[in-house]
Design an enzyme around this catalytic site. Structure first.
Site, PDB file in Angstrom:
ATOM      1  N   GLU A 114       0.847  -1.189   0.000  1.00  0.00           N
ATOM      2  CA  GLU A 114       0.000   0.000   0.000  1.00  0.00           C
ATOM      3  C   GLU A 114       0.880   1.235   0.000  1.00  0.00           C
ATOM      4  O   GLU A 114       2.017   1.171   0.453  1.00  0.00           O
ATOM      5  CB  GLU A 114      -0.777  -0.020   1.317  1.00  0.00           C
ATOM      6  CG  GLU A 114      -2.214   0.365   1.220  1.00  0.00           C
ATOM      7  CD  GLU A 114      -2.982  -0.209   2.411  1.00  0.00           C
ATOM      8  OE1 GLU A 114      -2.685   0.172   3.537  1.00  0.00           O
ATOM      9  OE2 GLU A 114      -3.864  -1.042   2.188  1.00  0.00           O
ATOM     10  N   LYS A 116       2.155   4.755   1.486  1.00  0.00           N
ATOM     11  CA  LYS A 116       2.153   5.347   2.826  1.00  0.00           C
ATOM     12  C   LYS A 116       1.779   6.824   2.676  1.00  0.00           C
ATOM     13  O   LYS A 116       2.599   7.656   2.293  1.00  0.00           O
ATOM     14  CB  LYS A 116       3.524   5.187   3.482  1.00  0.00           C
ATOM     15  CG  LYS A 116       3.522   5.601   4.937  1.00  0.00           C
ATOM     16  CD  LYS A 116       4.782   5.129   5.640  1.00  0.00           C
ATOM     17  CE  LYS A 116       4.712   5.403   7.128  1.00  0.00           C
ATOM     18  NZ  LYS A 116       4.517   6.792   7.479  1.00  0.00           N
ATOM     19  N   ASP A 118       0.928  10.579   3.388  1.00  0.00           N
ATOM     20  CA  ASP A 118       1.593  11.483   4.320  1.00  0.00           C
ATOM     21  C   ASP A 118       0.616  12.560   4.784  1.00  0.00           C
ATOM     22  O   ASP A 118       0.456  13.594   4.152  1.00  0.00           O
ATOM     23  CB  ASP A 118       2.811  12.112   3.617  1.00  0.00           C
ATOM     24  CG  ASP A 118       3.793  12.665   4.612  1.00  0.00           C
ATOM     25  OD1 ASP A 118       3.615  12.427   5.819  1.00  0.00           O
ATOM     26  OD2 ASP A 118       4.742  13.339   4.182  1.00  0.00           O
ATOM     27  N   TYR A 226      -7.106   2.736   5.480  1.00  0.00           N
ATOM     28  CA  TYR A 226      -6.159   1.651   5.264  1.00  0.00           C
ATOM     29  C   TYR A 226      -6.249   0.505   6.263  1.00  0.00           C
ATOM     30  O   TYR A 226      -5.411  -0.400   6.245  1.00  0.00           O
ATOM     31  CB  TYR A 226      -4.729   2.186   5.230  1.00  0.00           C
ATOM     32  CG  TYR A 226      -4.310   2.961   6.451  1.00  0.00           C
ATOM     33  CD1 TYR A 226      -4.236   2.361   7.700  1.00  0.00           C
ATOM     34  CD2 TYR A 226      -3.974   4.312   6.353  1.00  0.00           C
ATOM     35  CE1 TYR A 226      -3.852   3.066   8.817  1.00  0.00           C
ATOM     36  CE2 TYR A 226      -3.586   5.024   7.467  1.00  0.00           C
ATOM     37  CZ  TYR A 226      -3.532   4.402   8.699  1.00  0.00           C
ATOM     38  OH  TYR A 226      -3.153   5.097   9.804  1.00  0.00           O
ATOM     39  N   LYS A 313      10.428   3.509   3.894  1.00  0.00           N
ATOM     40  CA  LYS A 313      10.340   4.953   3.651  1.00  0.00           C
ATOM     41  C   LYS A 313      11.288   5.362   2.540  1.00  0.00           C
ATOM     42  O   LYS A 313      12.435   4.895   2.486  1.00  0.00           O
ATOM     43  CB  LYS A 313      10.684   5.709   4.929  1.00  0.00           C
ATOM     44  CG  LYS A 313       9.745   5.371   6.084  1.00  0.00           C
ATOM     45  CD  LYS A 313       8.898   6.540   6.490  1.00  0.00           C
ATOM     46  CE  LYS A 313       9.569   7.326   7.546  1.00  0.00           C
ATOM     47  NZ  LYS A 313       8.804   8.388   8.109  1.00  0.00           N
ATOM     48  N   CYS A 407      17.508  46.790   2.768  1.00  0.00           N
ATOM     49  CA  CYS A 407      16.679  46.170   1.740  1.00  0.00           C
ATOM     50  C   CYS A 407      17.401  46.162   0.394  1.00  0.00           C
ATOM     51  O   CYS A 407      17.887  47.208  -0.041  1.00  0.00           O
ATOM     52  CB  CYS A 407      15.354  46.919   1.630  1.00  0.00           C
ATOM     53  SG  CYS A 407      14.309  46.273   0.319  1.00  0.00           S
ATOM     54  N   CYS A 410      15.211  48.696  -1.990  1.00  0.00           N
ATOM     55  CA  CYS A 410      15.022  50.135  -1.769  1.00  0.00           C
ATOM     56  C   CYS A 410      16.014  50.716  -0.772  1.00  0.00           C
ATOM     57  O   CYS A 410      15.945  51.890  -0.439  1.00  0.00           O
ATOM     58  CB  CYS A 410      13.590  50.411  -1.312  1.00  0.00           C
ATOM     59  SG  CYS A 410      13.279  49.817   0.360  1.00  0.00           S
ATOM     60  N   CYS A 425      11.430  44.648   5.504  1.00  0.00           N
ATOM     61  CA  CYS A 425      11.700  45.995   5.016  1.00  0.00           C
ATOM     62  C   CYS A 425      10.485  46.840   5.381  1.00  0.00           C
ATOM     63  O   CYS A 425       9.372  46.551   4.953  1.00  0.00           O
ATOM     64  CB  CYS A 425      11.899  45.995   3.502  1.00  0.00           C
ATOM     65  SG  CYS A 425      11.831  47.673   2.824  1.00  0.00           S
ATOM     66  N   CYS A 431       8.914  50.697  -1.478  1.00  0.00           N
ATOM     67  CA  CYS A 431       9.735  49.557  -1.870  1.00  0.00           C
ATOM     68  C   CYS A 431       9.052  48.842  -3.045  1.00  0.00           C
ATOM     69  O   CYS A 431       7.947  48.313  -2.894  1.00  0.00           O
ATOM     70  CB  CYS A 431       9.894  48.644  -0.665  1.00  0.00           C
ATOM     71  SG  CYS A 431      10.907  47.205  -0.971  1.00  0.00           S
TER      72      CYS A 431
HETATM   73  S1  IVH Z   1      -1.051   0.745   8.621  1.00  0.00           S
HETATM   74  C1  IVH Z   1      -0.727  -1.129  13.057  1.00  0.00           C
HETATM   75  N1  IVH Z   1      -1.135   1.782   6.231  1.00  0.00           N
HETATM   76  O1  IVH Z   1       1.854   5.615   8.950  1.00  0.00           O
HETATM   77  C2  IVH Z   1      -0.180  -0.082  12.126  1.00  0.00           C
HETATM   78  N2  IVH Z   1      -0.377   3.155   8.015  1.00  0.00           N
HETATM   79  O2  IVH Z   1       3.522   4.435  11.609  1.00  0.00           O
HETATM   80  C3  IVH Z   1      -1.187   0.360  11.160  1.00  0.00           C
HETATM   81  N3  IVH Z   1       0.166   5.461   7.318  1.00  0.00           N
HETATM   82  O3  IVH Z   1       0.732   7.471  11.279  1.00  0.00           O
HETATM   83  C4  IVH Z   1      -0.698   1.332  10.186  1.00  0.00           C
HETATM   84  N4  IVH Z   1      -0.328   5.200   5.191  1.00  0.00           N
HETATM   85  O4  IVH Z   1      -1.275   6.843   9.804  1.00  0.00           O
HETATM   86  C5  IVH Z   1      -0.837   1.991   7.525  1.00  0.00           C
HETATM   87  N5  IVH Z   1      -1.301   2.572   4.055  1.00  0.00           N
HETATM   88  C6  IVH Z   1      -1.014   2.783   5.335  1.00  0.00           C
HETATM   89  C7  IVH Z   1      -0.554   4.019   5.802  1.00  0.00           C
HETATM   90  C8  IVH Z   1      -0.232   4.171   7.157  1.00  0.00           C
HETATM   91  C9  IVH Z   1       0.087   6.053   6.128  1.00  0.00           C
HETATM   92  C10 IVH Z   1       0.622   6.130   8.558  1.00  0.00           C
HETATM   93  C11 IVH Z   1      -0.237   5.912   9.761  1.00  0.00           C
HETATM   94  C12 IVH Z   1       0.685   6.130  10.923  1.00  0.00           C
HETATM   95  C13 IVH Z   1       2.005   5.725  10.347  1.00  0.00           C
HETATM   96  C14 IVH Z   1       2.377   4.362  10.898  1.00  0.00           C
END
Ligand code: IVH
Length: 670
Positions: A114, A116, A118, A226, A313, A407, A410, A425, A431
């Protein structure tokens, strides 16, 4: 219509609207025009207003927001909100796979891979198919209850579609802000002289913690789910459960894949590391989960994280290059930003020539010097940043950077406030970039909307000394010959320009107030201030205390408005704009809905009403009444809605303040 029929009508309209919401937000595949959608919603809101007993907490009308949370309540998570083990290396990923295979006693494992996302982690609780609570991750054991704000997110279903969902479950996911929306919000923030958000993640989490859900609603957050949790989850695999959740109405991005064996997982990672820039949202890696629930159970958990999942990551891409020079930019508000001029270098698919150095403290902390080889990174932030210096390559003659004192545009001496990170400034009116920036804001679409005038033309007119401030725009009609003598200015463009400026004279007061560019006064606040004071003449003489009475006006804003009108130059400018014929008071139509029926009366409103609290407050003000927040002996009425705070009621009863409901308030006005 009988009451039963009305209830049915509200019910079926709600379902129809939620269905459209699902197609629009969860599937990004609208099945109705915006206009028709608004019509349906309007109809629902009207019916609910007339029949408040049928306004249910899961009505789609609640998505527009309007509730204000003064303090978020802390809630303990039923299941701890665990985090994930992290790795940045393929080797460690191999170790993870080995541990999993050993733990399960198998040759190969089926993983669900999946993205991740942000953003901000959130848990949503559903009972009998209805959203009952939304809580942030917090410290993993407890988080903030943000249900009202969550309800404004279009992709979070308030009521589930038909399906085999468990009676009671939690679903977890990430609230994110699409990059396109993030860029728009930052542009708006810069327009009103506020510091922009550093990245979409900060913007999403900052927005979810805002007190006014109407503002949250306007920010267009999104939520990707998720993980499904609960006692009665009858699915066999993670993949199956999230596929089902998609059918119940949740937004489950389609990028999740079932992959057998770690080699395929590595390919998935590689693909997304390359293609992540093409998404409209930020990801900081990939999450790899053992797909089978039975296998997850066998592997179990450590104290902090599951043994059946890991986050890979992405490394922020980093390159070394030479710092050629540092130049300084002056923004519309006079804020100075040092910019690193770099020897061009390839980074994450683009050629980087500049990086922001933010302010004097950052330069000092990094101890970057001109001629240094510096490390440049592109992480979650949109603009690349310098993260360090290769000291081994530093020349022995190099000198520490001396930050500018004047500045660059100016030559005015720079100032720096006690708690400010940036230098400013102060030469607001002399300016050039500040003047040009103010004019650009003034003509922008949401302000005076003079679209015949872009940034380049403004610069051209300014350089030709035809305009020095926003008021000068309204003198251009008498300078046609000078305009025609400019480059790229033919008869037609000059006429368009003058016509566009002329047209702006009908722009209503609240937008003029936004356009003149008082620091911290955004579009919404301008509207609230305009409605409260009704005319600029009243506003000019307003004291700080009077400004603080306007809903959502806080101390910083009030001080900023007072300071603006204290400055003679601003008053002079406003007088010129007035003479030019701009609207500096509410129009007759806007005033027609007003009365003095509530004159000298003060109100405290508390609880939930059939319309938003802001609308009730506006209604009170439109009829001459005053809104206050605390009940005192001076309060004329406490207007009580559903779930009103018991303390307020007690205090009102003790002080003998009259308590009325929404209907009685309407009677006072009608
Ligand atoms: S599963 C039991 N799936 O990553 C752990 N987490 O350290 C369940 N996050 O802040 C997490 N995308 O919110 C999972 N596809 C994804 C995710 C995800 C982002 C974030 C989650 C948490 C951090 C986990």
């Amino acid at each position: 219509m009988t009451k039963d029929q009305i209830k049915n009508q509200i019910e079926s309209l709600s379902r129809e609207i939620e269905e459209h919401n699902f197609h629009y937000y969860a599937e990004s595949n609208p099945t109705i025009s915006d206009y028709d959608f608004d019509k349906l919603l309007e109809e629902l809101i009207k019916l609910e207003k007339e029949n408040p007993e049928f306004l249910f907490p899961d009505s789609p009308s609640q998505r527009v927001g309007g509730t204000v949370t003064k303090e978020f309540v802390t809630v303990k998570h039923r299941h701890p909100f665990l985090s994930l083990g992290n790795t940045y290396s393929e080797e460690e990923l191999g170790d993870f796979d080995e541990r999993v295979r050993k733990g399960l006693g198998v040759e190969e494992v089926e993983y669900a891979c999946e993205l991740k996302y942000d953003g901000l982690a959130i848990g949503l609780k559903y009972e009998a198919g209805k959203l009952i609570q939304a809580v942030t991750r917090g410290d993993g054991m407890q988080g903030d209850e943000v249900t009202n704000n969550a309800k404004t997110i279009g992709s979070i279903p308030l009521r589930l579609k038909k399906g085999n969902w468990p009676e009671d479950f939690e679903i977890r996911g990430e609230v994110i802000l699409p990059r396109s929306v993030f860029n728009k919000i930052n542009k708006e923030k810069e327009d009103i002289g506020e510091a922009p958000f550093a990245n979409p993640r900060n913007a999403a989490s900052g927005t979810m913690k805002m007190q006014d859900s109407a503002v949250v609603s306007s920010r267009k957050l999104d939520a990707f789910m998720y993980m499904l949790l609960g006692e009665n989850i009858f699915f066999k695999t993670h993949f199956e459960s999230i596929e089902a959740a998609r059918h119940w109405g949740f937004k489950i991005p389609e990028y999740t894949k079932k992959i057998i064996g770690i080699d395929g997982v590595k390919k998935y990672i590689e693909k997304w590391n390359k293609e992540r820039d093409q998404l409209d949202f930020d990801i900081d890696g990939v999450v790899i989960k053992v797909n089978s629930y039975d296998q997850q159970k066998t592997l179990g958990y450590t104290a902090k994280s599951p043994r059946w999942a890991i986050a890979y990551k992405f490394k922020a891409e980093r390159v070394a290059t030479k710092l050629l020079d540092i130049t300084y930019q002056v923004g519309r508000t006079g804020a100075i930003t040092p910019v690193a001029n770099l020897e061009p270098v390839q980074l994450a698919g683009t050629v980087v020539k500049n990086a922001s150095l933010h302010n004097a403290d950052i330069i000092e902390k990094l101890d970057v010097r001109i001629g240094d080889f510096v490390y440049v990174e592109k992480g979650g932030e949109i603009i690349p940043k310098i993260v360090g210096v290769d000291l081994e390559k530093r020349s022995s003659h190099s000198l520490a950077v001396e930050y500018i004192t004047h500045c660059p545009e100016c030559k005015t001496k720079l100032e720096r406030g006690e708690d400010e990170a940036k230098h400013y400034c102060p030469n607001e009116y002399g300016c050039p970039p500040q003047i040009k920036g103010k004019i650009e804001h003034f003509v922008s679409r949401r302000a005076m909307n003079i679209d015949s005038l872009g940034g380049e033309t403004i610069a051209q007119l300014f350089d030709a000394k035809l305009i020095h401030n926003i008021a000068d725009l309204y003198t251009l009609h008498s300078k046609k010959a000078e305009l025609l003598s400019l480059e790229r200015m033919a008869e037609k463009s000059v006429n368009n320009l003058i016509e566009g400026i002329e047209q702006s004279k009908i722009v209503p007061f609240e937008r003029v107030l936004f356009a003149i560019g008082i620091r911290h006064v955004g579009e919404t606040t301008a509207k609230k201030i305009a409605n409260h004071f009704r005319s600029l003449d009243a506003l000019i003489h307003a004291a700080r205390e009077q400004l603080l009475e306007v809903p959502e006006v806080g101390e910083i804003l009030a001080d900023s408005v007072v300071a603006y009108f204290k400055d003679e130059k601003n008053v002079e400018l406003i007088n010129k704009l007035k003479k030019a014929g701009l609207c500096f008071e509410l129009s007759k139509e806007q005033l027609a809905n007003r009365s003095e029926k509530l004159k000298d009366l003060s109100f405290v409103i508390s609880g939930v009403f059939s319309i938003s609290r802001d609308e009730i407050k506006a209604m009170i003000e439109q009829n001459g009444g005053k809104n206050t927040s605390a009940v005192s002996a001076k309060t004329s009425y406490l207007v009580a809605g559903d779930n009103m705070g018991p303390e307020k009621r007690k205090k009102a009863e003790k002080l003998g303040v009259k308590i009325i409901g929404e209907e009685e308030l309407l009677k006072l006005i009608s």
